[in-house]
Design an enzyme around this catalytic site. Structure first.
Site, PDB file in Angstrom:
ATOM      1  CG  HIS A 141     -23.909 -23.212 -19.460  1.00  0.00           C
ATOM      2  ND1 HIS A 141     -24.336 -23.853 -18.246  1.00  0.00           N
ATOM      3  CD2 HIS A 141     -23.840 -24.440 -20.114  1.00  0.00           C
ATOM      4  CE1 HIS A 141     -24.578 -25.241 -18.422  1.00  0.00           C
ATOM      5  NE2 HIS A 141     -24.234 -25.524 -19.714  1.00  0.00           N
TER       6      HIS A 141
ATOM      7  CG  HIS B 117     -27.400 -26.477 -23.477  1.00  0.00           C
ATOM      8  ND1 HIS B 117     -28.164 -27.210 -22.467  1.00  0.00           N
ATOM      9  CD2 HIS B 117     -25.963 -26.407 -22.840  1.00  0.00           C
ATOM     10  CE1 HIS B 117     -27.438 -27.660 -21.626  1.00  0.00           C
ATOM     11  NE2 HIS B 117     -26.142 -27.233 -21.830  1.00  0.00           N
ATOM     12  CD  GLU B 118     -22.946 -25.813 -24.248  1.00  0.00           C
ATOM     13  OE1 GLU B 118     -22.722 -25.262 -23.267  1.00  0.00           O
ATOM     14  OE2 GLU B 118     -23.002 -27.034 -24.532  1.00  0.00           O
TER      15      GLU B 118
ATOM     16  CD  GLU C   3     -25.390 -28.986 -18.351  1.00  0.00           C
ATOM     17  OE1 GLU C   3     -26.051 -29.476 -19.426  1.00  0.00           O
ATOM     18  OE2 GLU C   3     -24.486 -28.355 -18.628  1.00  0.00           O
TER      19      GLU C   3
ATOM     20  CG  ASP D 167     -22.491 -35.831 -15.933  1.00  0.00           C
ATOM     21  OD1 ASP D 167     -23.095 -35.392 -16.382  1.00  0.00           O
ATOM     22  OD2 ASP D 167     -21.170 -35.995 -15.681  1.00  0.00           O
TER      23      ASP D 167
ATOM     24  CG  HIS E 158     -24.282 -33.261 -18.830  1.00  0.00           C
ATOM     25  ND1 HIS E 158     -22.910 -33.009 -18.193  1.00  0.00           N
ATOM     26  CD2 HIS E 158     -24.432 -32.131 -19.838  1.00  0.00           C
ATOM     27  CE1 HIS E 158     -22.383 -32.168 -18.675  1.00  0.00           C
ATOM     28  NE2 HIS E 158     -22.973 -31.478 -19.721  1.00  0.00           N
TER      29      HIS E 158
ATOM     30  CE1 TYR F 260     -22.793 -27.198 -15.527  1.00  0.00           C
ATOM     31  CE2 TYR F 260     -20.638 -28.689 -15.616  1.00  0.00           C
ATOM     32  CZ  TYR F 260     -22.005 -28.209 -16.112  1.00  0.00           C
ATOM     33  OH  TYR F 260     -22.240 -28.718 -17.354  1.00  0.00           O
TER      34      TYR F 260
END
Length: 503
Positions: A320, A316-317, A340, A403, A405, A331
């Protein structure tokens, strides 16, 4: 690039190119048939243009087929002289960062404004883009990016700036895993020369304040070494165990993008990133940072989270980083939700690609790192995102207010439906159930086709301003490119979007 340069000279007016503008190539994709897709950023009188990015599409012979733009029109503001001074923009951003952390005494707060042209939010205008960063009461970094009208001082937008990783090793979450390392003296370094020199270091529970363009200090990271090339014990008391997970996550993510999409490394340039584990104290986060081209992992607080080094979190990270080098989805708003979701989609596909029986693929996010105190089995889930209590299953006009997320839930739901279809099934030992928003029945086309379609949409068609309607268009174009205009795959993409109310 020569072909694209010729197209810009001929079709510049239709792309809004005028005097005072300059373009720079960000990325190039060449299809197997020779078709070319060249992605550009642009500046106006030396100022970065937010929403100035575009993709030029060329036939195999170099002739112009079309273009996708983040914003229409010419990004030329009325003036490039600000009425609002930089210190005022800095104060506004600093106050917004404080407001986002009520009751906390933020330390070492710094705000650095930069003049830009904002073409993302209506008519082009001069703006201050300010990165405000600080340390919270636990000594961990917090950050917010604020966009301020340079003529009136009004806030335009704001968003979080942290995008909240041959021997063998015993990992915390994946069992015993293979590792490619580098001989050093009489021992070994946890550094992989076959994957761009990617390595993992120990941050020694220190923190830094190094976000985006501001770097006040960076916690040093000492590369892990080992005498016999057998790393870790699989327990949290052995600091090398978390390092094994992080290095393994980097390896598998690298392999997924190379094996499946032909992409060598996060930036597509064959260069490796690096990992820092044991960052901060009881730090419940992991993040990718473009300024260091690195992944950073906290150890968790031990109550809600353990060390955040699981495979899907790493995928996931690091995704980015892929997004920042391709579509650079802003974002905030709907584009932030898509940013996300892109990381959730590919983090999940990385987990499936690893085929590790100790951590079988499923459509849950972060299930390995959560503890009983968290109150549910995972950070998020893609089959029915609302089961986390906050994420959206279905698109609505208010989605962009959530948000990122949580607004990501709609794209996650789409991705699950496209791959697996609606209804109930067991995947990776986990029961999944995915109702549709319109009561329809969706037949899935598999994980591999989901990945191919989303990757092509991300790297060829999406831009910084892509919203959910734009994502539908981009994925339909991608499905047409890959499988044909009348294909079952294109029909499945349309059906899956309709099933989450994106029509």
């Amino acid at each position: 690039m020569r072909n694209a340069a010729a197209v810009l000279a001929e079709h510049g007016a239709s792309l809004g190119l005028t005097d005072g503008q300059r373009t720079k190539v960000r990325d190039v994709v060449v299809d197997p048939d020779g078709a070319q897709h060249v992605r550009y950023d642009r500046t106006y009188r030396g100022l970065p243009v937010l929403g100035g990015d575009f993709v030029v599409h060329l036939a195999p012979d170099g002739t112009f087929r079309g273009a996708d733009r983040a914003a229409e029109g010419s990004p030329a503001p009325a003036t490039v002289t600000p009425k609002v001074a930089a210190p005022k923009a800095a104060d506004l951003a600093a106050n917004l960062l404080r407001a986002a952390h009520p009751g906390e005494l933020l330390k070492r707060l710094t705000a650095k404004p930069q003049l830009v042209v904002d073409a993302l939010h209506g008519a082009p205008r001069l703006a201050w883009r300010t990165h405000a960063v600080a340390l919270d009461s636990a000594g961990n970094p917090v950050a917010r990016t604020v966009l301020t009208d340079a003529g009136t001082g009004a806030r335009i937008d704001a968003w979080d700036a942290l995008e909240t990783a041959s021997g063998d090793g015993k990992s915390l979450y994946g069992g015993t895993v293979p590792l490619t390392t580098t001989p050093s003296g009489s021992g070994y370094e946890l550094k992989d020369p076959t994957r761009g020199g990617t390595y993992t270091g120990d941050a020694a529970n220190r923190t830094d304040l190094c976000v985006l363009t501001i770097c006040l200090n960076r916690a040093p990271s000492t590369v892990f070494t080992d005498a016999d090339n057998h790393w870790g014990s699989g327990t949290e008391s052995d600091r090398a165990s978390a390092a094994v997970d992080a290095q393994y996550g980097t390896d598998v993510t690298w392999d997924y993008y190379e094996d499946v999409h032909g992409r060598s490394g996060i930036a597509g340039d064959g260069k490796g990133s690096y990992n820092r584990v044991h960052y901060g104290t009881r730090y419940n986060n992991a993040f990718w940072d473009d300024t260091c081209f690195c992944m950073t992992y906290g150890d968790g607080d031990g109550t809600t989270f353990g060390p955040l080094v699981s495979l899907d979190v790493a995928g996931h990270e690091m995704t980015h980083g892929v997004t920042s080098k391709t579509a650079a989805l802003t974002y905030s708003g709907e584009s932030g939700g898509l940013n996300e979701a892109t990381s959730d989609i590919f983090g999940t596909l990385v987990e499936f690609h690893a085929a590790n029986p100790a951590d079988p693929g499923d459509w849950l996010i972060g299930e390995k790192v959560v503890r009983a105190g968290f109150g549910r089995e995972s950070l998020r889930r893609m089959d029915e995102p609302s089961r986390d209590g906050s994420s959206a299953d279905c698109w609505s006009t208010s989605l962009g207010d959530l948000d990122v997320h949580y607004s990501s839930g709609v794209a996650n739901h789409f991705a699950y439906l496209l791959a697996e279809g609606s209804g109930t099934k067991t995947v990776g030992g986990v029961r999944h159930s995915s109702p549709t928003c319109d009561g329809s029945t969706v037949t899935g086309i598999g994980k591999e086709k989901l990945g191919a379609i989303w990757y092509r949409a991300l790297t060829v068609y999406m831009t910084s301003s892509t919203d959910y309607a734009g994502a539908r268009t981009a994925t339909l174009k991608a499905a047409e490119d890959l499988y044909g205009a009348g294909s079952a795959e294109r029909g499945a993409v349309a059906a899956a979007w309709s099933a989450v109310n994106v029509g």
